[in-house]
Design an enzyme around this catalytic site. Sequence first.
Site, PDB file in Angstrom:
ATOM      1  N   GLY A  13       0.830  -1.204   0.000  1.00 62.41           N
ATOM      2  CA  GLY A  13       0.000   0.000   0.000  1.00 62.41           C
ATOM      3  C   GLY A  13       0.860   1.247   0.000  1.00 62.41           C
ATOM      4  N   ASN A 111       6.531  -5.033   6.025  1.00 65.67           N
ATOM      5  CA  ASN A 111       7.079  -6.283   6.539  1.00 65.67           C
ATOM      6  C   ASN A 111       7.430  -7.286   5.443  1.00 65.67           C
ATOM      7  OD1 ASN A 111       7.249  -6.397   9.449  1.00 65.67           O
ATOM      8  ND2 ASN A 111       5.086  -5.853   9.399  1.00 65.67           N
ATOM      9  N   ASP A 141       0.735   1.632   8.389  1.00 67.46           N
ATOM     10  CA  ASP A 141       0.341   0.806   9.536  1.00 67.46           C
ATOM     11  C   ASP A 141       1.285   0.936  10.729  1.00 67.46           C
ATOM     12  OD1 ASP A 141      -1.835  -0.165   8.129  1.00 67.46           O
ATOM     13  OD2 ASP A 141      -0.675  -1.789   7.242  1.00 67.46           O
ATOM     14  N   GLN A 296      -7.314   8.961   3.428  1.00 67.03           N
ATOM     15  CA  GLN A 296      -6.452   9.176   4.592  1.00 67.03           C
ATOM     16  C   GLN A 296      -4.983   8.914   4.306  1.00 67.03           C
ATOM     17  OE1 GLN A 296      -7.311   6.044   7.899  1.00 67.03           O
ATOM     18  NE2 GLN A 296      -8.644   5.481   6.198  1.00 67.03           N
TER      19      GLN A 296
END
Lengths: 419, 419
Positions: A13, A111, A141, A296
């Site tokens: 993302g 990750n 995140d 966002q």
Amino acid sequence: MSQGKLLYAQSGGVTAVINATAAAVIDTARRRKVPVLAARNGIIGALREDLIDTSKESAAAIKALRHTPGGAFGSCRFKLKSLEQDRARYERLIAVLKAHDIRWFLYNGGNDSADTSLKISQIARELGYPVNVVGVPKTVDNDLAVTDCCPGFGSVAKYTAVSVAEASLDVESMCASSTKVFIVEVMGRHAGWIAAAGGLAARKAGDPPHLILFPEVAFDEDAFLARVKATVERVGYCTVVASEGLKNAAGQFLAEAGTRDAFGHAQLGGVAPVLAQLVRQKLGYKYHWALPDYLQRSARHLASKTDAEQAWAVGKAAVEYALAGRNAVMPVIVRTSDAPYRWKIEPAPLERVANHEKTLPKGFISRDGYGITAAARRYLEPLIRGEDPPKYLRDGLPDYVRLGNAAVRRKLPRYEIAD
Amino acid sequence: MSQGKLLYAQSGGVTAVINATAAAVIDTARRRKVPVLAARNGIIGALREDLIDTSKESAAAIKALRHTPGGAFGSCRFKLKSLEQDRARYERLIAVLKAHDIRWFLYNGGNDSADTSLKISQIARELGYPVNVVGVPKTVDNDLAVTDCCPGFGSVAKYTAVSVAEASLDVESMCASSTKVFIVEVMGRHAGWIAAAGGLAARKAGDPPHLILFPEVAFDEDAFLARVKATVERVGYCTVVASEGLKNAAGQFLAEAGTRDAFGHAQLGGVAPVLAQLVRQKLGYKYHWALPDYLQRSARHLASKTDAEQAWAVGKAAVEYALAGRNAVMPVIVRTSDAPYRWKIEPAPLERVANHEKTLPKGFISRDGYGITAAARRYLEPLIRGEDPPKYLRDGLPDYVRLGNAAVRRKLPRYEIAD
């Protein structure tokens, strides 16, 4: 004799500031006279040998890139499996690196891409191909290990805090005769970092948001409704920040548990409407809800200056580490002081980052489960500090750039990736 | 001998800039040494004699008010009926004005409040109470007659255009392996002004948004799906701006027609999820959707400078008109030139404004029904031009103010309003 090239790829993302990292990579490499290729659509482009020649982009375009949201070269959701399971793909990657004389590979992601970077460095060593692989951190995140925070998070945190403050002023003005409960749903499937950032909207006790619903705290319907009611009775309205990852005591996502569409399918991606219906049915209050979704994480117009600076810094450091011969590392952000906020960049071994998810510390959630602690505030507040607005053009829109993304001529046979 | 006071009240849905109008009213009246009272929660406060003494607010607070979203004195959804039906309430209002020596009444709202302002001026004349009533325009819906545009609209238009541009860059980066259809739902129950503003995100043909769904155009499922499919096949993804007021050919709101919750109730306030499910079921594309709701109309951090200036100008003019003895008028924005954009403020009789809804002109929607025309662009673009960011404090949040809102001592018996 060739000097070697650097390959940069974006993964997962995208964020409001990942292109600031890209701009720093290109800017730093250009100063060192190192040619930069980019993989189109992340690792997919690297596998397909679909590469972009960034030398065709003007200095002005790279400058504008620093302020442009999205991922300029394309990103992807595609995870390479273990070296055993995906050996052919790893070998293909090395073949592509070799064909284009790539000596430095920078992989900008979360990750999964830290893990992929580590594996690429391992197989390269095994196959005897000399390439320095550097992971570059990025994720809204904020769940990467070792680094104090992740570029991309500070800006979504700022967007969330400012939006909650603004919408609450709106609701507050109307609550005597209109909406009494306002719910804003934020990203965070597994950890409540963004939800916690919503808490920064409150400058003092009692300020909105009145309730934060974390994925870390099992949703208790009765307790939630009692809190909403008490808040409306005390201050006239109630602002709720709800994480998309909110679960009930049975561990089910609320967004999937509550509502079914006309066809009986579970409605995906909407914990806010589920909570809103609950409020209406059980308390009878007029409600509104918002789900900003991609807005966002792409709101570059409201980026945090801290975040934009850190996004640039990790990109710059990644190039420097790679050119200095470091391998299987990631530039991470080290916080050296809370007040005044001070940070520096240091290399961390990818082994320590890959596959370790950083969740919201217990000490960041207030004892009642609906708010953030002073420790959370100390951690979060510097990350939304400062503004770094894009330039706006005369038409009232920001000066965002779409790059030319000229393709590099292929040297290898075509390679198909089964999705 | 008393000199008289001015009463200011806010009405209906608030905007990012209605407080700029309030600040202009107070600033202009202070310069003329006229005391300003404000009604708490709009006309409800005026009826209840719940008045605020704005002279207690510091100059710094009024300065910050100019940049603060929401309605600082409280607004309301409360419509007075005809003079015949609601005579007792109108008489109560006049009694309150009289008790506090109010000689000028400024009512800041949309269609309903223009109508109420007109009626108050009529009954005051009938009862022989000398008060000058001035309506002040405000509404994100942009549906007031006579005025070229409505303060509040330009900022929500800018928010929408910028957000669509940003989120589309995000979707574009990921579409090769992730979300292919992104739907953003915008306000506009009866008219597609805000949806049309989303079209400004496209600087050139082919730029997102690819489809705009207007409440003025009946939704055709097959045609919509065919367009989405063609767009995804051509550019890899599709951004859709959908108005909350979208209706099917039978005139039903799509948000109410499609989806039912687990209890069989129609889901309210969500045309985007209905469209998203349709895309998934019929085309199989991965989708995301956003519903910014109040975030769009309270986003003062992204206000349009044109809008903020016009909001100030109507507040200033309203005081000047009232003090000059004008009655039953509204300061309206008159556009004198598109390019360069020029405008001025003129008084218009409230009769011409009240109860006339301005809908999107036919010539603003492209022939295919999914986009905006050059004429729409000429009209809309100046309204989102320029930035007027609030001051940010060290904590990364804007310097928004909550006023003290000190109550004026009551002089009349209590008055209850049955809701």
